[in-house]
Scaffold this motif. Structure first.
Motif, PDB file in Angstrom:
ATOM      1  N   VAL A 185       0.843  -1.195   0.000  1.00  0.00           N
ATOM      2  CA  VAL A 185       0.000   0.000   0.000  1.00  0.00           C
ATOM      3  C   VAL A 185       0.879   1.246   0.000  1.00  0.00           C
ATOM      4  O   VAL A 185       0.565   2.239  -0.667  1.00  0.00           O
ATOM      5  CB  VAL A 185      -0.938  -0.008   1.221  1.00  0.00           C
ATOM      6  CG1 VAL A 185      -1.712   1.308   1.324  1.00  0.00           C
ATOM      7  CG2 VAL A 185      -1.902  -1.188   1.152  1.00  0.00           C
ATOM      8  N   ALA A 186       1.997   1.196   0.716  1.00  0.00           N
ATOM      9  CA  ALA A 186       2.908   2.343   0.764  1.00  0.00           C
ATOM     10  C   ALA A 186       3.436   2.682  -0.624  1.00  0.00           C
ATOM     11  O   ALA A 186       3.483   3.853  -1.021  1.00  0.00           O
ATOM     12  CB  ALA A 186       4.071   2.054   1.709  1.00  0.00           C
ATOM     13  N   GLU A 187       3.835   1.664  -1.374  1.00  0.00           N
ATOM     14  CA  GLU A 187       4.364   1.905  -2.712  1.00  0.00           C
ATOM     15  C   GLU A 187       3.287   2.452  -3.638  1.00  0.00           C
ATOM     16  O   GLU A 187       3.528   3.380  -4.420  1.00  0.00           O
ATOM     17  CB  GLU A 187       4.944   0.607  -3.278  1.00  0.00           C
ATOM     18  CG  GLU A 187       5.503   0.713  -4.692  1.00  0.00           C
ATOM     19  CD  GLU A 187       6.663   1.686  -4.821  1.00  0.00           C
ATOM     20  OE1 GLU A 187       6.979   2.084  -5.963  1.00  0.00           O
ATOM     21  OE2 GLU A 187       7.255   2.069  -3.778  1.00  0.00           O
ATOM     22  N   ALA A 188       2.079   1.899  -3.544  1.00  0.00           N
ATOM     23  CA  ALA A 188       0.977   2.395  -4.373  1.00  0.00           C
ATOM     24  C   ALA A 188       0.652   3.845  -4.028  1.00  0.00           C
ATOM     25  O   ALA A 188       0.407   4.676  -4.913  1.00  0.00           O
ATOM     26  CB  ALA A 188      -0.251   1.510  -4.181  1.00  0.00           C
ATOM     27  N   MET A 189       0.684   4.179  -2.743  1.00  0.00           N
ATOM     28  CA  MET A 189       0.390   5.546  -2.324  1.00  0.00           C
ATOM     29  C   MET A 189       1.500   6.497  -2.759  1.00  0.00           C
ATOM     30  O   MET A 189       1.241   7.617  -3.212  1.00  0.00           O
ATOM     31  CB  MET A 189       0.197   5.590  -0.807  1.00  0.00           C
ATOM     32  CG  MET A 189      -0.323   6.916  -0.286  1.00  0.00           C
ATOM     33  SD  MET A 189      -0.653   6.872   1.501  1.00  0.00           S
ATOM     34  CE  MET A 189      -2.044   5.726   1.543  1.00  0.00           C
ATOM     35  N   GLU A 194       3.356  10.962  -6.600  1.00  0.00           N
ATOM     36  CA  GLU A 194       4.263  11.390  -7.666  1.00  0.00           C
ATOM     37  C   GLU A 194       3.526  11.551  -8.993  1.00  0.00           C
ATOM     38  O   GLU A 194       3.785  12.484  -9.760  1.00  0.00           O
ATOM     39  CB  GLU A 194       5.397  10.378  -7.815  1.00  0.00           C
ATOM     40  CG  GLU A 194       6.335  10.339  -6.612  1.00  0.00           C
ATOM     41  CD  GLU A 194       7.397   9.270  -6.745  1.00  0.00           C
ATOM     42  OE1 GLU A 194       7.174   8.311  -7.521  1.00  0.00           O
ATOM     43  OE2 GLU A 194       8.450   9.389  -6.086  1.00  0.00           O
ATOM     44  N   ALA A 195       2.582  10.644  -9.266  1.00  0.00           N
ATOM     45  CA  ALA A 195       1.891  10.656 -10.555  1.00  0.00           C
ATOM     46  C   ALA A 195       0.937  11.834 -10.698  1.00  0.00           C
ATOM     47  O   ALA A 195       0.689  12.313 -11.812  1.00  0.00           O
ATOM     48  CB  ALA A 195       1.120   9.351 -10.748  1.00  0.00           C
ATOM     49  N   GLU A 196       0.390  12.316  -9.590  1.00  0.00           N
ATOM     50  CA  GLU A 196      -0.605  13.389  -9.645  1.00  0.00           C
ATOM     51  C   GLU A 196      -0.054  14.626 -10.339  1.00  0.00           C
ATOM     52  O   GLU A 196      -0.719  15.237 -11.176  1.00  0.00           O
ATOM     53  CB  GLU A 196      -1.071  13.732  -8.233  1.00  0.00           C
ATOM     54  CG  GLU A 196      -2.177  14.767  -8.171  1.00  0.00           C
ATOM     55  CD  GLU A 196      -3.468  14.287  -8.815  1.00  0.00           C
ATOM     56  OE1 GLU A 196      -4.229  15.141  -9.309  1.00  0.00           O
ATOM     57  OE2 GLU A 196      -3.706  13.061  -8.829  1.00  0.00           O
ATOM     58  N   MET A 210       6.308  14.240   0.482  1.00  0.00           N
ATOM     59  CA  MET A 210       5.392  13.258   1.043  1.00  0.00           C
ATOM     60  C   MET A 210       5.718  11.858   0.547  1.00  0.00           C
ATOM     61  O   MET A 210       5.623  10.879   1.300  1.00  0.00           O
ATOM     62  CB  MET A 210       3.944  13.618   0.693  1.00  0.00           C
ATOM     63  CG  MET A 210       2.918  12.653   1.283  1.00  0.00           C
ATOM     64  SD  MET A 210       3.087  12.416   3.084  1.00  0.00           S
ATOM     65  CE  MET A 210       2.512  13.990   3.695  1.00  0.00           C
ATOM     66  N   ALA A 211       6.120  11.750  -0.708  1.00  0.00           N
ATOM     67  CA  ALA A 211       6.542  10.446  -1.227  1.00  0.00           C
ATOM     68  C   ALA A 211       7.729   9.926  -0.432  1.00  0.00           C
ATOM     69  O   ALA A 211       7.831   8.725  -0.140  1.00  0.00           O
ATOM     70  CB  ALA A 211       6.895  10.559  -2.708  1.00  0.00           C
TER      71      ALA A 211
END
Length: 242
Positions: A185-189, A194-196, A210-211
């Protein structure tokens, strides 16, 4: 297969009365399974796996035997929390100021949440607060009152720190779990932050920071939050003294 910690209770022992709530023990051989042993087994199994059935198997007894000592799952989990918190030094040491005291206690609670995964979630989920948590909260408030905090300010500080520590432990444990896409979940978050901004063709220092927090050490970020709350507590005490 490992031998059970406790041998199975015989049919004769099953019929023996046990100690009443006031602590008076009835005649006969003492029971081989205690509330403390049940709580320790629950902690070893973890709240996610601890049921009356699994604990009965771990202790080598029929699960119905456990009802002598716990009323049901909530009472079982309350006993496990009490056992986990047993031995924590809730009193302030002679050489400790109020801030050092709160850091020590908070670090101890964080260590317990790491040692016993699921205990933080259990404390949050139980309808009735475990007795150990009630007494710990009261003891911490008394220590802060003795250090000069007003009663209401002491409660606010303790409640804020314990809530933040519990929420942080629950949140970080969730981040360590598996996500639907096969990563944590941490990696997905982290990727979502970053993608946003990458989709907009722009960079963002907050998203990058935050990443980094999400990918970092949980205790480090929690300690920064703790320091922030302690600074706020110092401000409360200064205003009261001023």
């Amino acid at each position: 297969m490992p031998e059970p910690m406790y041998p199975p209770i015989t049919a004769e022992e099953e019929l023996m009365p046990v100690a009443d709530p006031a602590g008076r023990r009835s005649a006969g051989r003492p029971p081989r399974v205690t509330r403390e042993a049940i709580a320790e087994a629950a902690l070893r199994l973890g709240p996610d796996r601890a049921t009356l059935m699994t604990i009965g198997r771990a202790l080598g007894v029929d699960h119905s035997t456990l009802y002598r000592h716990v009323k049901g799952r909530d009472d079982l989990m309350s006993a496990a929390v009490d056992r986990a918190l047993d031995g924590v030094g809730w009193q302030r040491g002679a050489a400790e100021d109020w801030r050092a005291y709160l850091v020590r206690v908070s670090e101890t609670v964080w260590d317990l949440y790491e040692r016993y995964p699921g205990v933080a979630e259990t404390i949050r989920a139980l309808e009735a607060t475990p007795p150990s948590v009630v007494h710990a909260f009261a003891a911490m408030c008394d220590e802060l009152a003795g250090a000069g905090f007003s009663g209401s300010d002491a409660m606010l500080v303790v409640d804020s720190i314990m809530d933040m520590t519990n929420d942080s432990a629950v949140g970080w444990r969730r981040l360590a779990g598996a996500s639907a896409n096969g990563t944590t979940v941490a990696e997905a978050m982290r990727r979502s932050w970053e993608a946003e901004f990458a989709a907009e063709g722009t960079g963002n220092s907050v998203a990058a920071a935050m990443a980094g927090v999400i990918a970092g050490e949980p205790r480090h970020w929690w300690r920064r939050k703790l320091d922030l709350l302690l600074d706020g507590a110092a401000g409360l005490l200064a205003r009261k003294s001023g």
